[in-house]
Design an enzyme around this catalytic site. Sequence first.
Site, PDB file in Angstrom:
ATOM      1  N   ASP A   1       0.753  -1.115  -0.004  1.00  0.00           N
ATOM      2  CA  ASP A   1      -0.001   0.064  -0.078  1.00  0.00           C
ATOM      3  C   ASP A   1       0.920   1.262  -0.161  1.00  0.00           C
ATOM      4  O   ASP A   1       1.917   1.380   0.643  1.00  0.00           O
ATOM      5  CB  ASP A   1      -0.935  -0.112   1.334  1.00  0.00           C
ATOM      6  CG  ASP A   1      -1.977   1.041   1.477  1.00  0.00           C
ATOM      7  OD1 ASP A   1      -2.384   1.623   0.130  1.00  0.00           O
ATOM      8  OD2 ASP A   1      -2.429   1.310   2.461  1.00  0.00           O
ATOM      9  N   HIS A   2       0.794   2.056  -0.990  1.00  0.00           N
ATOM     10  CA  HIS A   2       1.590   3.332  -1.005  1.00  0.00           C
ATOM     11  C   HIS A   2       2.798   3.143  -0.976  1.00  0.00           C
ATOM     12  O   HIS A   2       3.463   3.891  -0.323  1.00  0.00           O
ATOM     13  CB  HIS A   2       0.984   4.358   0.210  1.00  0.00           C
ATOM     14  CG  HIS A   2      -0.299   4.693   0.055  1.00  0.00           C
ATOM     15  ND1 HIS A   2      -0.584   5.934  -0.659  1.00  0.00           N
ATOM     16  CD2 HIS A   2      -1.452   4.540   0.973  1.00  0.00           C
ATOM     17  CE1 HIS A   2      -1.832   6.154  -0.512  1.00  0.00           C
ATOM     18  NE2 HIS A   2      -2.465   5.356   0.310  1.00  0.00           N
TER      19      HIS A   2
ATOM     20  N   GLU B   1      -1.811   6.044  -8.517  1.00  0.00           N
ATOM     21  CA  GLU B   1      -2.583   6.818  -7.963  1.00  0.00           C
ATOM     22  C   GLU B   1      -2.735   8.270  -8.680  1.00  0.00           C
ATOM     23  O   GLU B   1      -1.514   8.740  -8.837  1.00  0.00           O
ATOM     24  CB  GLU B   1      -2.241   7.095  -6.439  1.00  0.00           C
ATOM     25  CG  GLU B   1      -3.351   8.007  -5.828  1.00  0.00           C
ATOM     26  CD  GLU B   1      -3.202   8.342  -4.343  1.00  0.00           C
ATOM     27  OE1 GLU B   1      -2.751   7.474  -3.724  1.00  0.00           O
ATOM     28  OE2 GLU B   1      -3.518   9.542  -3.983  1.00  0.00           O
TER      29      GLU B   1
ATOM     30  N   GLY C   1      -9.100   5.337   1.780  1.00  0.00           N
ATOM     31  CA  GLY C   1      -9.607   6.269   2.862  1.00  0.00           C
ATOM     32  C   GLY C   1     -11.073   6.006   2.872  1.00  0.00           C
ATOM     33  O   GLY C   1     -11.917   6.809   3.330  1.00  0.00           O
TER      34      GLY C   1
ATOM     35  N   ASN D   1      -9.867   0.317   0.288  1.00  0.00           N
ATOM     36  CA  ASN D   1      -9.044   0.323   1.516  1.00  0.00           C
ATOM     37  C   ASN D   1      -9.850   0.534   2.760  1.00  0.00           C
ATOM     38  O   ASN D   1     -10.289   1.367   2.847  1.00  0.00           O
ATOM     39  CB  ASN D   1      -8.016   1.273   1.303  1.00  0.00           C
ATOM     40  CG  ASN D   1      -7.028   0.800   0.182  1.00  0.00           C
ATOM     41  OD1 ASN D   1      -7.488   0.056  -0.831  1.00  0.00           O
ATOM     42  ND2 ASN D   1      -6.033   1.247  -0.072  1.00  0.00           N
TER      43      ASN D   1
HETATM   44 ZN   LIG Z   1      -4.480   4.877   0.939  1.00  0.00          ZN
END
Ligand SMILES: [Zn+2]
Length: 304
Positions: free
Chosen positions: A80-81, A132, A209, A230
Amino acid sequence: MLITMKELLTVAKENQFAVGAFNVADSTFLRAVVEEAEQLNSPAIIAIHPSEHEFLTDEFFSYVKHRVYESKVPFVLHLDHGGSMEEVLRAIRCGFTSVMIDGSLLPYEENVAVTKKIVEIAHAVGVSVEGELGTIGSTGNSVEGGVTEVTYTDPAEARDFVNRTGVDTLAVAIGTAHGIYPKHIKPELQLDILEEINTLVDIPLVLHGGSSNPDSEIAQSVKLGVSKINISSDMKYAYYKKAREVLNTTEYWDPNVIYPECILEARKVINHKMHLFNSVGKASLYDKVVTPKTVEKAVASSRY
Ligand SMILES: [Zn+2]
C-alpha cells in the site's frame, strides 16, 4: 490461494463487487482478516504500508504466504502506498503479488514516468501495479498520511495516465480521506467524478480512505467501477477500543488472553465491510483462475 490483483479485480469488476484491502500491521490483524474471509468465503486483500513492512520485517511474509497459500479463498498480498523503487522491490522480493506506486504528489509527468518504470519491472515478474492520480485527504490520525487539500482526479487525465503507464488498477481521489473523520465533518464522495472516470477508463478503480464514508455512498461507488476499497482505521479502531477496555478493567498481561476479544471486534468490522462490498460468497468465482507461472514459482520458492 495467493493470486495477483489483476486476477482478483478482473473477476470483481465483471461481477460488480468490490474487495476489501485491509491494512495488516501484525499477526493478530492478519488472523482477523484471513479467518473472517474464510468464514464468509470472501476474497480479501492483505495490504501492507511501507511503515508496516518496516515494523513487521521481511521474515513475517513467510508466515503470511504459508497461511494463505493453501487456503481455498483467494488473497492478494499488496504493498500500500509504495513511495520508492526500493520499497517496491523489497515487497516484490518478499513475495507480494501486487504493489502500489504512489506518485500522486509529484508533478503529473513525473508521476507518469515513475509509475511506468515500476509497471515495466513488476509486470516482468507477474506482479500487478496500482497507480494513484489526485490526492487522498488526511484526517490527521492515520499512518498513511495524506494532504489537507484534496485534489480530485481529472477524468481525462486518468485516461491518459492509464494508457501511458499500463497500470492494472488506479486509485482515484473523489473526496475520501485516510483515518477517521472528526465528528463535526461529514465525508461526501463526488460520485459524478467517479462516474465520468468509469466511462473513460477500463481498469478497476480503487477507493482509499473508505473507513468513514456512509454505506450508501460506498455501495454506489461499487456500481460505478470501484473494485477495491481500502480499510484500515475502522478495523484498528474497533480492535484497540476493546484492547483499552480489557486493559483498563483487568490486570491481564498474557497476549493470548487479551487479544482474542480484540480480534473478534476487528472481525465484526471486516464482516460488515465484506457484506457492504458484496464480496461474501464470491471466493468460488475464482476456482478457474490460473496464476501466471512466474508468480507461482516465486511464491513457491519463497513460501517458507
Ligand atoms: Zn491510502
